[in-house]
Design a protein around this motif. Structure first.
Motif, mmCIF file in Angstrom:
data_model
loop_
_atom_site.group_PDB
_atom_site.id
_atom_site.type_symbol
_atom_site.label_atom_id
_atom_site.label_comp_id
_atom_site.label_asym_id
_atom_site.label_seq_id
_atom_site.Cartn_x
_atom_site.Cartn_y
_atom_site.Cartn_z
ATOM 1 N N UNK A 112 0.860 -1.164 0.000
ATOM 2 C CA UNK A 112 0.000 0.000 0.000
ATOM 3 C C UNK A 112 0.912 1.234 0.000
ATOM 4 N N UNK A 113 0.574 2.182 -0.847
ATOM 5 C CA UNK A 113 1.432 3.366 -0.887
ATOM 6 C C UNK A 113 1.171 4.262 0.324
ATOM 7 N N UNK A 114 2.140 5.102 0.623
ATOM 8 C CA UNK A 114 2.108 5.927 1.838
ATOM 9 C C UNK A 114 0.926 6.893 1.850
ATOM 10 N N UNK B 246 -2.038 6.564 0.419
ATOM 11 C CA UNK B 246 -3.276 5.827 0.680
ATOM 12 C C UNK B 246 -3.357 5.449 2.158
ATOM 13 N N UNK B 247 -2.237 5.009 2.721
ATOM 14 C CA UNK B 247 -2.200 4.651 4.139
ATOM 15 C C UNK B 247 -2.558 5.853 5.008
ATOM 16 N N UNK B 248 -1.958 7.007 4.730
ATOM 17 C CA UNK B 248 -2.257 8.210 5.506
ATOM 18 C C UNK B 248 -3.722 8.605 5.400
ATOM 19 N N UNK B 249 -4.298 8.431 4.230
ATOM 20 C CA UNK B 249 -5.712 8.739 4.028
ATOM 21 C C UNK B 249 -6.600 7.832 4.885
ATOM 22 N N UNK B 250 -6.270 6.556 4.922
ATOM 23 C CA UNK B 250 -7.047 5.603 5.717
ATOM 24 C C UNK B 250 -6.907 5.917 7.202
#
Length: 113
Positions: free
Chosen positions: A1-3, A5-9
């Motif tokens: 998972x890109x960074x 996308x992770x921060x968004x989640x």
């Protein structure tokens, strides 16, 4: 998972937790309770019903035993030693029929009744 996308989640989860007044400690407590409950499970059927073997047997156990099934059939081997994230069931790594015609032929094509 890109960074990104992770921060968004993570941001989404934090907003939802704030909305419902959920603290990280609440989640940690819930996860610990779930893991403890899962480690206590000694019997499981194909539908996912579980029983720890204590107290009055649940209806699914009573029905299975009445139908002639043994309680050992539903036993989870090494329930207290198993990895909570690992699914229980058959170990297909040593399947003697893997890669053979028997592993790929359906019952209908063989003419099973």
């Amino acid at each position: 998972m890109d960074e990104r996308k992770r921060e968004s989640i993570v941001a989404y989860l934090r907003r939802r937790m704030a909305e419902f007044e959920i603290e990280p400690e609440d989640i940690a407590t819930s996860i610990a309770a779930d893991q403890e409950r899962l480690q206590a499970v000694r019997f499981r059927d194909a539908s996912g019903n579980t029983w720890d073997g204590k107290g009055v047997p649940p209806q699914w156990v009573v029905q299975a035993i009445s139908a002639g099934q043994s309680l050992e059939h539903f036993a989870i081997d090494g329930a207290s030693n198993r990895d909570p994230g690992k699914r229980t069931g058959a170990d297909w790594r040593n399947d003697p029929f893997a890669g053979t015609r028997l592993a790929t032929v359906s019952a209908e094509s063989v003419g099973a009744a």
